[in-house]
Design an enzyme around this catalytic site. Structure first.
Site, PDB file in Angstrom:
ATOM      1  N   LYS A 118      40.866  32.932  51.173  1.00 23.33           N
ATOM      2  CA  LYS A 118      39.829  33.282  50.181  1.00 23.33           C
ATOM      3  C   LYS A 118      38.998  32.044  49.854  1.00 23.33           C
ATOM      4  CE  LYS A 118      41.531  34.491  46.072  1.00 23.33           C
ATOM      5  NZ  LYS A 118      42.070  35.319  44.995  1.00 23.33           N
ATOM      6  N   THR A 144      35.047  37.499  31.097  1.00 22.89           N
ATOM      7  CA  THR A 144      35.744  38.466  31.944  1.00 22.89           C
ATOM      8  C   THR A 144      34.907  39.737  32.088  1.00 22.89           C
ATOM      9  OG1 THR A 144      37.003  39.472  30.146  1.00 22.89           O
ATOM     10  CG2 THR A 144      38.008  37.595  31.247  1.00 22.89           C
ATOM     11  N   TYR A 145      35.305  40.562  33.056  1.00 22.95           N
ATOM     12  CA  TYR A 145      34.520  41.737  33.391  1.00 22.95           C
ATOM     13  C   TYR A 145      35.430  42.953  33.379  1.00 22.95           C
ATOM     14  CZ  TYR A 145      30.995  44.375  35.996  1.00 22.95           C
ATOM     15  OH  TYR A 145      30.050  45.288  36.370  1.00 22.95           O
ATOM     16  N   ARG A 199      38.961  40.686  42.736  1.00 26.24           N
ATOM     17  CA  ARG A 199      39.007  42.060  43.211  1.00 26.24           C
ATOM     18  C   ARG A 199      39.112  43.026  42.033  1.00 26.24           C
ATOM     19  NH1 ARG A 199      43.158  44.775  47.400  1.00 26.24           N
ATOM     20  NH2 ARG A 199      44.829  45.143  45.948  1.00 26.24           N
ATOM     21  N   GLY A 200      39.734  42.574  40.949  1.00 23.30           N
ATOM     22  CA  GLY A 200      39.906  43.464  39.794  1.00 23.30           C
ATOM     23  C   GLY A 200      41.123  44.341  39.980  1.00 23.30           C
ATOM     24  N   GLU A 248      37.747  30.871  28.242  1.00 29.11           N
ATOM     25  CA  GLU A 248      37.500  32.224  28.743  1.00 29.11           C
ATOM     26  C   GLU A 248      37.280  33.172  27.578  1.00 29.11           C
ATOM     27  OE1 GLU A 248      39.881  33.470  32.144  1.00 29.11           O
ATOM     28  OE2 GLU A 248      40.399  35.263  31.017  1.00 29.11           O
TER      29      GLU A 248
HETATM   30  P1  FAD Z   1      42.549  39.260  46.123  1.00 26.32           P
HETATM   31  O1  FAD Z   1      42.334  37.815  46.402  1.00 26.32           O
HETATM   32  O2  FAD Z   1      41.724  40.240  46.857  1.00 26.32           O
HETATM   33  O3  FAD Z   1      44.082  39.556  46.383  1.00 26.32           O
HETATM   34  C1  FAD Z   1      44.675  40.811  46.056  1.00 26.32           C
HETATM   35  C2  FAD Z   1      45.949  40.995  46.858  1.00 26.32           C
HETATM   36  O4  FAD Z   1      45.614  41.217  48.222  1.00 26.32           O
HETATM   37  C3  FAD Z   1      46.874  39.786  46.863  1.00 26.32           C
HETATM   38  O5  FAD Z   1      48.197  40.246  46.829  1.00 26.32           O
HETATM   39  C4  FAD Z   1      46.543  39.089  48.161  1.00 26.32           C
HETATM   40  O6  FAD Z   1      47.617  38.294  48.641  1.00 26.32           O
HETATM   41  C5  FAD Z   1      46.268  40.288  49.058  1.00 26.32           C
HETATM   42  N1  FAD Z   1      45.357  40.002  50.167  1.00 26.32           N
HETATM   43  C6  FAD Z   1      44.272  39.219  50.157  1.00 26.32           C
HETATM   44  N2  FAD Z   1      43.647  39.247  51.351  1.00 26.32           N
HETATM   45  C7  FAD Z   1      44.383  40.074  52.137  1.00 26.32           C
HETATM   46  C8  FAD Z   1      44.251  40.532  53.486  1.00 26.32           C
HETATM   47  N3  FAD Z   1      43.254  40.130  54.271  1.00 26.32           N
HETATM   48  N4  FAD Z   1      45.181  41.412  53.952  1.00 26.32           N
HETATM   49  C9  FAD Z   1      46.217  41.834  53.172  1.00 26.32           C
HETATM   50  N5  FAD Z   1      46.376  41.423  51.883  1.00 26.32           N
HETATM   51  C10 FAD Z   1      45.482  40.562  51.389  1.00 26.32           C
HETATM   52  N6  FAD Z   1      40.426  41.284  36.486  1.00 26.32           N
HETATM   53  C11 FAD Z   1      39.384  41.980  35.983  1.00 26.32           C
HETATM   54  O7  FAD Z   1      39.356  43.203  36.144  1.00 26.32           O
HETATM   55  N7  FAD Z   1      38.354  41.373  35.307  1.00 26.32           N
HETATM   56  C12 FAD Z   1      38.337  40.034  35.131  1.00 26.32           C
HETATM   57  O8  FAD Z   1      37.397  39.492  34.554  1.00 26.32           O
HETATM   58  C13 FAD Z   1      39.425  39.256  35.611  1.00 26.32           C
HETATM   59  N8  FAD Z   1      39.452  37.920  35.446  1.00 26.32           N
HETATM   60  C14 FAD Z   1      40.485  37.192  35.968  1.00 26.32           C
HETATM   61  C15 FAD Z   1      40.466  35.789  35.852  1.00 26.32           C
HETATM   62  C16 FAD Z   1      41.469  35.016  36.389  1.00 26.32           C
HETATM   63  C17 FAD Z   1      41.426  33.504  36.233  1.00 26.32           C
HETATM   64  C18 FAD Z   1      42.540  35.642  37.080  1.00 26.32           C
HETATM   65  C19 FAD Z   1      43.650  34.816  37.661  1.00 26.32           C
HETATM   66  C20 FAD Z   1      42.576  37.030  37.215  1.00 26.32           C
HETATM   67  C21 FAD Z   1      41.554  37.820  36.677  1.00 26.32           C
HETATM   68  N9  FAD Z   1      41.529  39.208  36.810  1.00 26.32           N
HETATM   69  C22 FAD Z   1      40.471  39.932  36.304  1.00 26.32           C
HETATM   70  C23 FAD Z   1      42.644  39.922  37.429  1.00 26.32           C
HETATM   71  C24 FAD Z   1      42.475  40.077  38.965  1.00 26.32           C
HETATM   72  O9  FAD Z   1      41.341  40.851  39.241  1.00 26.32           O
HETATM   73  C25 FAD Z   1      43.728  40.748  39.474  1.00 26.32           C
HETATM   74  O10 FAD Z   1      44.828  39.917  39.272  1.00 26.32           O
HETATM   75  C26 FAD Z   1      43.721  41.270  40.894  1.00 26.32           C
HETATM   76  O11 FAD Z   1      44.917  42.007  41.103  1.00 26.32           O
HETATM   77  C27 FAD Z   1      43.708  40.187  41.951  1.00 26.32           C
HETATM   78  O12 FAD Z   1      42.457  39.740  42.130  1.00 26.32           O
HETATM   79  P2  FAD Z   1      42.126  38.688  43.304  1.00 26.32           P
HETATM   80  O13 FAD Z   1      40.683  38.416  43.157  1.00 26.32           O
HETATM   81  O14 FAD Z   1      43.047  37.552  43.299  1.00 26.32           O
HETATM   82  O15 FAD Z   1      42.410  39.594  44.603  1.00 26.32           O
END
Ligand code: FAD
Length: 302
Positions: free
Chosen positions: A169, A49-50, A108-109, A18
């Protein structure tokens, strides 16, 4: 994913790395040094990453396209919903497709500035990564990964709910997932087994563990705080002992322990059948390549 199979067919354990988008010219030069070093080691893919800032975002898209165009590496672009309208997300995916970047890690970020602060949806945007996965799927032929959280996502009320949303997801159209960096392999195994029990079809998708070789006690403690990752007490003690009690930590000793910890984690993950190892590099190649060497994961002759 085909790349994971291709590497395995050569009798090697696949790994990915990464990178972070560079902030300036100097950072870009450092990134390219790491890109070229890793290119020789033939990772299955490299992810970028973004970030939240506008100019960094443009640079990210450009550099990711340049990696696709000028190297043998397969770039995976991270795509985040935060602060983007749906039409901006569509346009971004269009820019990636124009540059032949067909692999995205959909996220989601976090709120810019304070990752643990209140998450506010863009008025014309999307709220959850699962919705972005659906959007990307509609837009065309992309390979989609998502994020996984071995310790549970910090906004999930409990681990069962976390697993339910994670499986949801994956079901929305993700091909695989990459985990948040973690330091306790048991957490990874718990998530893997919980998803397999909740939904065997989704549990069969590759769950790629994220590893960060520790090179400084101070920075890993800070990073663990930001990402909510816990460092097991025994590991912390090992690192503290190496750091010593002088005013400056003993970086060389901490680094040696950090490489050893990452190696031990890698060994156990491989023994447990992890599909690949994903390394958070912070755009430095040295520590990760030492761990890869310890694990016998480098191609012959490198
Ligand atoms: P989601 O899957 O949308 O989950 C977010 C929260 O919502 C969780 O608590 C989930 O349980 C909850 N949820 C999901 N669906 C529902 C629903 N239908 N109803 C109620 N609650 C729900 N961030 C950046 O800004 N840039 C990056 O490049 C980046 N790279 C990353 C790479 C990796 C490998 C990882 C693990 C994380 C990265 N992140 C990055 C951080 C990430 O964006 C954050 O951790 C963010 O808080 C969660 O993203 P997610 O895509 O898992 O969110």
């Amino acid at each position: 994913l085909d790349r994971l199979d291709a590497v395995r067919a050569e009798g090697r354990m696949p790994f990915s790395v990464e990178f972070m988008p560079p902030r300036d010219e100097e950072g870009e030069a450092r990134l390219w040094r790491a890109v070229r070093t890793f290119e020789r080691m033939d990772p299955a893919f490299v992810s970028m990453t973004y970030g939240a800032g506008g100019s960094t975002r443009d640079r990210t898209v450009r550099v990711t396209g340049e990696i696709a165009e000028t190297t043998t590496l397969l770039p995976v672009a991270h795509l985040t919903a935060v602060n983007h309208s749906i039409s901006e997300l569509r346009a971004l995916m269009g820019s990636y497709a124009d540059q032949d970047v067909r692999n995205v890690l959909v996220l989601r970020g976090d709120p810019p500035g304070d990752p643990l602060g209140k998450w506010v949806r863009h008025p014309a945007g999307l709220k959850y990564a699962s919705e972005v996965v659906e959007l990307v799927r509609e837009l065309g032929d992309f390979h989609v990964g998502v994020a996984a959280f071995p310790e549970g996502h910090h906004r999930s009320p409990d681990l069962d709910t976390d697993v339910r949303y994670f499986a949801n997801k994956l079901r929305a159209g993700a091909d695989y997932s990459i985990t948040q960096m973690f330091f306790d392999v048991d957490d990874y195994l718990r998530l893997r087994d919980a998803v397999a029990a909740a939904d065997p079809e989704q549990g069969a998708k590759p769950l790629i563990p994220g590893i960060m070789p520790i090179t400084s006690l101070k920075s890993v403690v800070r990073m663990a705080e930001l990402s909510n990752a816990k460092i097991p007490e025994a590991m912390r003690a090992e690192l503290r002992a190496a750091a010593g009690d002088g005013p400056e930590e003993n970086r060389a000793a901490v680094r040696a322990v950090g490489i050893d910890i990452a190696t031990r984690m890698g060994e156990r993950l491989i023994a447990e059948g992890a599909p690949a190892l994903h390394f958070c590099t912070l755009n430095f190649a040295k520590a990760t390549s030492e761990v890869l060497e310890n694990l016998g994961m480098l191609p012959v002759g490198v």
